[in-house]
Design an enzyme around this catalytic site. Structure first.
Site, PDB file in Angstrom:
ATOM      1  CG  ASP A 183      -1.907   1.113   1.258  1.00  0.00           C
ATOM      2  OD1 ASP A 183      -1.900   1.954   0.339  1.00  0.00           O
ATOM      3  OD2 ASP A 183      -2.720   1.150   2.212  1.00  0.00           O
ATOM      4  CG  HIS A 185      -1.701   5.362   3.176  1.00  0.00           C
ATOM      5  ND1 HIS A 185      -1.829   6.371   4.090  1.00  0.00           N
ATOM      6  CD2 HIS A 185      -2.688   4.476   3.464  1.00  0.00           C
ATOM      7  CE1 HIS A 185      -2.837   6.119   4.910  1.00  0.00           C
ATOM      8  NE2 HIS A 185      -3.374   4.968   4.554  1.00  0.00           N
ATOM      9  CD  GLU A 209      -4.842  -0.342  -0.518  1.00  0.00           C
ATOM     10  OE1 GLU A 209      -5.448   0.418   0.255  1.00  0.00           O
ATOM     11  OE2 GLU A 209      -4.664  -1.559  -0.275  1.00  0.00           O
ATOM     12  CD  GLU A 235      -7.401   3.850   1.273  1.00  0.00           C
ATOM     13  OE1 GLU A 235      -7.236   4.487   2.322  1.00  0.00           O
ATOM     14  OE2 GLU A 235      -6.748   2.822   0.981  1.00  0.00           O
ATOM     15  CG  ASP A 257     -14.494   1.892   3.593  1.00  0.00           C
ATOM     16  OD1 ASP A 257     -15.570   1.661   4.169  1.00  0.00           O
ATOM     17  OD2 ASP A 257     -13.395   1.883   4.181  1.00  0.00           O
ATOM     18  CG  HIS A 284     -10.363   0.848   2.450  1.00  0.00           C
ATOM     19  ND1 HIS A 284     -10.943   1.731   3.337  1.00  0.00           N
ATOM     20  CD2 HIS A 284      -9.032   0.913   2.668  1.00  0.00           C
ATOM     21  CE1 HIS A 284     -10.002   2.317   4.057  1.00  0.00           C
ATOM     22  NE2 HIS A 284      -8.836   1.830   3.671  1.00  0.00           N
TER      23      HIS A 284
END
Length: 381
Positions: A183, A185, A209, A235, A257, A284
């Site tokens: 990830d 982020h 991700e 997400e 999500d 997510h």
């Protein structure tokens, strides 16, 4: 049956729950929250509740349309998350009213179990290896880890090597029979990830991700084109329209999500949209028990589902954990890295209302960390 009351609860460590009660005593639960902005979403739920009280809870699609489009200004994380939690609660009520799990109302299950992954942290390769080993011992077949901590705008060779070492440490423990996802982020820009991703290819991560911030979607096609690793994102996207650009860019995995992207109703549609592009669904969910139950219900009924995130024992859960707010933890017992199909009516779990009300008396004011670079400028967390 009519909706009689909508309540919200600030629940540690960082969650918001909502409770929708009907005049026939049927109660549905949802999890409307933006992590770090739970109080703001709480206010939004209270506003939207005015559209629901006195109405038939079984008109789920009608309510979704009104809640999302009834105001002139639409969308965004706060409104979409408020709608998401209310939508979860309405599906929970519908399942109980019809005596069926939500996945049955979505067309029936297409699988008997849902593969899940665990998050692992650790700032050093040795810590990563120990954390991964613990998850393997617990029976999980997949983990996810951050690619890095704070990254320079253009990472140095040393920073890139650190990303590689961390992922290599995980792969060494996992071997070839298990998976690791990495990830970013949103911490790396397009130029950085174009340099980093080829370096990671030999370690064969399941997916990379959020390599870019959502507002940099125009650059996603270039990242997908240069990446030997499947790209996942979503997400911080809140509706079907926002997923069009990533899907057209060629992302392999979408990650809406259930507590942010309009709930069960909208994520089901996002999954169908993704299927037309040959993309897979990996919801997510670093959140609480209601969000995970809703995610699992969608996963059981979604053909192009890949894997489900879950937060049992995650580092955010200090002082309280997912299982603290359910009467029976059995639906969340992982067997060989999977959740077994939930067949109880509604979302398939029983929320411990006494524990929730007790926790709300304490509440929380969780905020995500704010990072800075060495020169004092803002850094993405």
């Amino acid at each position: 049956m009519k909706i009689e009351r909508v309540e919200t609860f600030l629940v540690p460590p960082r969650w918001l729950f909502c409770r929708v009660e009907t005049d026939e005593g049927v109660v549905g639960w949802g999890e409307p929250v933006v992590e770090g902005r739970a109080e703001v979403v709480r206010a939004a739920v209270e506003v939207l509740a005015g559209y629901l009280v006195g109405e038939d809870p079984l008109r789920i699609e009608h309510h979704w349309q009104v809640l999302t489009k009834g105001g002139f200004y639409r969308g965004g994380p706060v409104l979409s998350s408020a709608v998401a939690g209310l939508d979860q609660a309405l599906w929970d009520i519908a399942g109980q009213a019809y005596g069926a799990p939500v996945h049955a109302l979505l067309g029936g299950p297409v699988r008997d179990r849902v593969r899940v992954y665990s998050w692992v942290g650790g700032d050093e390769p040795g810590e990563v290896a120990a954390a991964v080993a613990a998850q393997v011992e617990a029976g999980f077949t997949a983990v996810k880890m951050n690619a890095s901590g704070r990254l320079s705008p253009l990472p140095t060779p040393a920073e890139i090597d650190d990303v590689v070492r961390r992922l290599a440490a995980a792969r060494e423990v996992l071997g070839d029979g298990r998976d690791v996802a990495v990830d970013f982020h949103g911490r790396a820009g397009a130029a950085a990830v174009r340099r980093i991703l080829p370096e990671l290819a030999a370690l064969r991560p399941l997916f990379a991700e959020e390599p870019l911030l959502p507002e940099q979607g125009h650059a996603l096609h270039d990242v997908v084109t240069c990446s030997p690793i499947p790209i996942a994102t979503g997400e911080r996207l809140y509706g079907r329209a926002e997923f069009l650009e990533p899907l057209r860019a060629g992302v392999a995995v979408v990650q809406p999500d259930l507590s942010h992207a309009g709930g069960v109703s909208e994520v089901r549609r996002i999954a169908a949209l993704a299927e037309t592009y040959g993309a897979l669904l990996a919801p997510h969910c670093p959140l609480g028990p209601i969000a995970l139950a809703a995610s699992a219900q969608v996963a059981f009924a979604t053909p192009n589902f890949l894997i489900q995130e879950q937060s049992v024992g995650i580092h955010y859960n200090e002082g309280a954990d997912l299982l603290d707010y359910v009467v029976d933890p059995e639906p969340f017992r992982f067997v060989d890295g999977h959740l077994r199909r939930m067949d109880a009516p509604g979302l398939g779990i029983t929320v411990d209302e006494k524990a929730v009300r007790r926790a709300d008396r304490t509440g929380h004011a969780w905020r995500n960390p704010v990072w800075h670079h060495d020169d004092g400028s803002f850094a993405e967390w």
